[in-house]
Design a protein around this motif. Structure first.
Motif, PDB file in Angstrom:
ATOM      1  N   GLN A  64     -14.022  -2.294  -2.547  1.00 47.99           N
ATOM      2  CA  GLN A  64     -12.720  -1.908  -2.014  1.00 47.99           C
ATOM      3  C   GLN A  64     -12.075  -0.962  -3.023  1.00 47.99           C
ATOM      4  OE1 GLN A  64     -11.456  -2.968   1.006  1.00 47.99           O
ATOM      5  NE2 GLN A  64      -9.870  -1.423   0.655  1.00 47.99           N
ATOM      6  N   TRP A  65     -12.079   0.336  -2.747  1.00 50.75           N
ATOM      7  CA  TRP A  65     -11.623   1.321  -3.716  1.00 50.75           C
ATOM      8  C   TRP A  65     -10.098   1.370  -3.791  1.00 50.75           C
ATOM      9  CZ3 TRP A  65     -15.000   2.969  -7.033  1.00 50.75           C
ATOM     10  CH2 TRP A  65     -16.355   2.979  -6.687  1.00 50.75           C
ATOM     11  N   THR A  66      -9.597   1.451  -5.015  1.00 49.17           N
ATOM     12  CA  THR A  66      -8.163   1.615  -5.269  1.00 49.17           C
ATOM     13  C   THR A  66      -7.990   2.757  -6.257  1.00 49.17           C
ATOM     14  OG1 THR A  66      -8.148   0.130  -7.183  1.00 49.17           O
ATOM     15  CG2 THR A  66      -7.798  -0.877  -5.012  1.00 49.17           C
ATOM     16  N   PRO A  67      -6.817   3.378  -6.311  1.00 53.58           N
ATOM     17  CA  PRO A  67      -6.601   4.455  -7.291  1.00 53.58           C
ATOM     18  C   PRO A  67      -6.884   4.001  -8.714  1.00 53.58           C
ATOM     19  CG  PRO A  67      -4.823   4.449  -5.681  1.00 53.58           C
ATOM     20  CD  PRO A  67      -5.658   3.228  -5.398  1.00 53.58           C
ATOM     21  N   GLU A  68      -6.474   2.773  -9.063  1.00 58.26           N
ATOM     22  CA  GLU A  68      -6.677   2.279 -10.426  1.00 58.26           C
ATOM     23  C   GLU A  68      -8.160   2.173 -10.765  1.00 58.26           C
ATOM     24  OE1 GLU A  68      -4.702   0.830  -8.143  1.00 58.26           O
ATOM     25  OE2 GLU A  68      -2.807   1.580  -8.986  1.00 58.26           O
ATOM     26  N   LEU A  69      -8.959   1.663  -9.812  1.00 55.18           N
ATOM     27  CA  LEU A  69     -10.400   1.522 -10.040  1.00 55.18           C
ATOM     28  C   LEU A  69     -11.051   2.890 -10.206  1.00 55.18           C
ATOM     29  CD1 LEU A  69     -12.982  -0.161 -10.216  1.00 55.18           C
ATOM     30  CD2 LEU A  69     -13.073  -0.172  -7.711  1.00 55.18           C
ATOM     31  N   VAL A  70     -10.654   3.843  -9.370  1.00 58.15           N
ATOM     32  CA  VAL A  70     -11.214   5.198  -9.455  1.00 58.15           C
ATOM     33  C   VAL A  70     -10.858   5.842 -10.788  1.00 58.15           C
ATOM     34  CG1 VAL A  70     -11.134   7.526  -8.463  1.00 58.15           C
ATOM     35  CG2 VAL A  70     -11.306   5.528  -6.962  1.00 58.15           C
ATOM     36  N   HIS A  71      -9.620   5.673 -11.235  1.00 58.32           N
ATOM     37  CA  HIS A  71      -9.211   6.237 -12.539  1.00 58.32           C
ATOM     38  C   HIS A  71     -10.061   5.654 -13.658  1.00 58.32           C
ATOM     39  CE1 HIS A  71      -4.901   6.686 -10.678  1.00 58.32           C
ATOM     40  NE2 HIS A  71      -5.784   7.480 -10.121  1.00 58.32           N
ATOM     41  N   LEU A  91     -16.313  10.222  -2.839  1.00 59.16           N
ATOM     42  CA  LEU A  91     -15.240   9.441  -2.223  1.00 59.16           C
ATOM     43  C   LEU A  91     -14.316  10.284  -1.348  1.00 59.16           C
ATOM     44  CD1 LEU A  91     -14.191   7.023  -5.125  1.00 59.16           C
ATOM     45  CD2 LEU A  91     -15.359   6.423  -3.008  1.00 59.16           C
ATOM     46  N   ASP A  92     -14.564  11.590  -1.295  1.00 58.50           N
ATOM     47  CA  ASP A  92     -13.708  12.478  -0.514  1.00 58.50           C
ATOM     48  C   ASP A  92     -13.687  12.110   0.966  1.00 58.50           C
ATOM     49  OD1 ASP A  92     -12.294  14.144  -2.087  1.00 58.50           O
ATOM     50  OD2 ASP A  92     -13.702  15.802  -2.060  1.00 58.50           O
ATOM     51  N   SER A  93     -14.836  11.655   1.478  1.00 57.47           N
ATOM     52  CA  SER A  93     -14.941  11.370   2.922  1.00 57.47           C
ATOM     53  C   SER A  93     -14.669   9.907   3.257  1.00 57.47           C
ATOM     54  CB  SER A  93     -16.338  11.749   3.415  1.00 57.47           C
ATOM     55  OG  SER A  93     -17.332  11.063   2.654  1.00 57.47           O
ATOM     56  N   HIS A  94     -14.148   9.153   2.300  1.00 56.17           N
ATOM     57  CA  HIS A  94     -13.864   7.729   2.531  1.00 56.17           C
ATOM     58  C   HIS A  94     -12.781   7.576   3.602  1.00 56.17           C
ATOM     59  CE1 HIS A  94     -12.929   3.533   1.736  1.00 56.17           C
ATOM     60  NE2 HIS A  94     -13.954   3.467   0.895  1.00 56.17           N
ATOM     61  N   LEU A  95     -12.963   6.621   4.488  1.00 63.65           N
ATOM     62  CA  LEU A  95     -12.045   6.471   5.614  1.00 63.65           C
ATOM     63  C   LEU A  95     -10.703   5.844   5.229  1.00 63.65           C
ATOM     64  CD1 LEU A  95     -14.568   5.280   8.359  1.00 63.65           C
ATOM     65  CD2 LEU A  95     -13.585   7.569   8.050  1.00 63.65           C
TER      66      LEU A  95
END
Length: 491
Positions: A64-71, A91-95
């Motif tokens: 489950q992607w979150t901004p914090e995890l991506v950073h 991750l650009d095409s993530h829904l």
């Protein structure tokens, strides 16, 4: 044969087990672990090991992607630029997930560091399209990277055209740009811009402090004092930051007598003397070899009711390591702990460096382990300094063991790491060592680091002289085919 990071060898840059080994086809890694078992390190390793096409397919469903995890993942991948950008694009095409402005800034910074300006400006355009920016931080990043790569003229052009990208210049962005120029030792360019735009932006005390600091960095304290005088003449009152900048400037220039006199003037004029002032004095006199004076100033600040900070302790520990005795530095470290201060990575790094310098490598490694216990993970500088000392001692196996640990997905090697190890491979002038240097060259370029022309030529010539002509030619073919070959090479 010493191992290199397998994660660095992708479809364009296969691994070589020897100079004559044929190229191996890319093999896709095993599928990622179940979502419930995934942590940051395992995700990072999955990104490092996975073919870009496969990554695009399975990454969106991994967690489950979150901004914090991506950073966090982008920071872990910082020293593998191509993989970091692959991760960002996958991750650009993530829904259900959309990149934040901070994620874009991370990606832009990585592209700029690799001097991939096409990708950089494509990301800026994408930010504008989805109305996420670019903002002041975005421009500060690009300006800093242009200046760092020797393109100060392009940085100036960009600053003057910021409004065309939807962000008009103001005093904050002007000060930010002056700071970038000054920290890159381009104080003259900064001052010329300052003279042109000071009325337009109504420059303030921060502007003058930045310029004074820029000249101090260049050890031009007389010019910094001129800036201070100009500031006062224009009706701006210097603050404690201004005085601390000048004080540090004197020490930078080796002017300890002038620094002491300036400090006494601050006292006579009843200027505010804060923890930064005392930290500067403790460090400055200590580095100049006046250890006892440094200790007395440390005691004086406590007596004056100014509590030392972690930075003050770091300064004293560094002084004792460099100019006195590492055992005394450890005593101060222990005292710091007893008084409830939490050491940071700088504290550990100065202490570990001191132990390495006196040949106590085992104890240095023990303090690396202690860092983890104190939830203060070793950073790339920690690894680099221990690797460097292992190489200096001829302990190449131990150096490469640490290097392998860096590839675990937590702290990837940077350009300095590769340069340290490559230089070490020339000590014994052995054929096998030069092959390792060649593999390191391939890996570092694969990770987005452009070697200096000297390094590239040195490795190729070394391979030729040790009978590894085919490997030298293979490196040349691979890098010229990838477009990452340094200019003006010779073979």
């Amino acid at each position: 044969m010493l191992k290199l990071h397998k994660t660095a060898i992708g479809p364009k840059f296969p691994d070589f087990s020897s100079a004559k080994t044929p190229l191996k086809p890319h093999i896709a890694p095993p599928p990622p672990p179940a979502v419930a078992e995934v942590d940051v390190t395992s995700i990072t390793n999955h990104v490092l090991k996975t073919n870009p096409e496969i990554l695009t397919q399975n990454l969106p469903t991994l967690v489950q992607w979150t901004p914090e995890l991506v950073h966090t993942i982008l920071k872990r991948l910082w020293n593998h630029g191509p993989k970091a950008l692959q991760f960002f694009k996958a991750l650009d095409s993530h829904l259900s997930y959309t990149h934040s402005a901070t994620a874009f800034d991370h990606a832009i910074d990585i592209a700029a560091r690799m001097r991939d300006y096409k990708t950089l400006w494509a990301l800026v355009a994408q930010m504008r399209t989805i109305k996420l920016g670019p903002g002041p931080k975005t421009f500060a990043i690009i300006l800093e990277r242009y200046v760092a790569s020797g393109k100060a003229d392009k940085a100036v052009d960009l600053f003057l055209s910021m409004h065309k990208h939807g962000y008009p210049q103001d005093l904050t962005s002007f000060n930010s740009f002056l700071d970038v120029l000054c920290k890159a030792k381009q104080a003259e360019i900064a001052y010329n811009l300052f003279k042109v735009f000071r009325r337009k932006f109504r420059v303030d005390m921060i502007s003058y402090n930045i310029l004074a600091n820029g000249y101090c960095i260049m050890k031009r304290t007389p010019k910094a004092l001129e800036i201070l005088k100009e500031m006062v003449e224009r009706g701006l009152e210097p603050n404690v930051m201004t005085y601390n900048i000048i004080l540090k400037g004197f020490f930078r220039a080796g002017q300890t007598k002038e620094a002491w006199e300036f400090f006494l003037q601050m006292k006579r004029r009843k200027c505010e003397i804060d923890v930064v002032t005392y930290t500067t004095m403790v460090h400055g006199f200590g580095v100049a070899g006046e250890v006892e004076r440094s200790r007395k100033l440390f005691d004086e600040m406590v007596g004056a009711g100014v509590l030392p900070s972690v930075a003050t302790y770091n300064a004293l520990i560094q002084v004792l390591c460099k100019k006195d005795n590492v055992e005394n530095a450890i005593l101060v470290f222990d005292e710091m702990l007893r008084k409830g201060y939490l050491p940071n990575v700088t504290t550990y790094n100065v202490l570990i460096r001191g132990l390495c310098h006196v040949g106590k490598m085992d104890r240095a490694v023990e303090y690396m382990d202690k860092m983890k216990e104190d939830e203060c993970e070793p950073n790339v500088q920690t690894y680099n300094l221990v690797i460097r000392y292992y190489c200096d001692d001829g302990e190449f196996a131990k150096a490469f063991e640490l290097f392998e640990k860096m590839g675990s997905g937590h702290c990837l090697p940077n350009l300095d790491t590769y340069n340290i190890l490559i230089s070490a491979m020339f000590v014994r002038k052995k054929s096998d060592d030069l092959v390792v240097a060649g593999k390191l060259l391939i890996e570092m370029i694969d990770r987005g680091f452009l070697p200096r022309r000297f390094t590239f030529n040195r490795i190729l010539n070394g391979l030729l002289l040790t009978g590894n002509q085919e490997f030298a030619r293979e490196i040349l073919r691979l890098q010229s085919g990838s477009g990452r070959l340094p200019r003006h090479f010779r073979l």
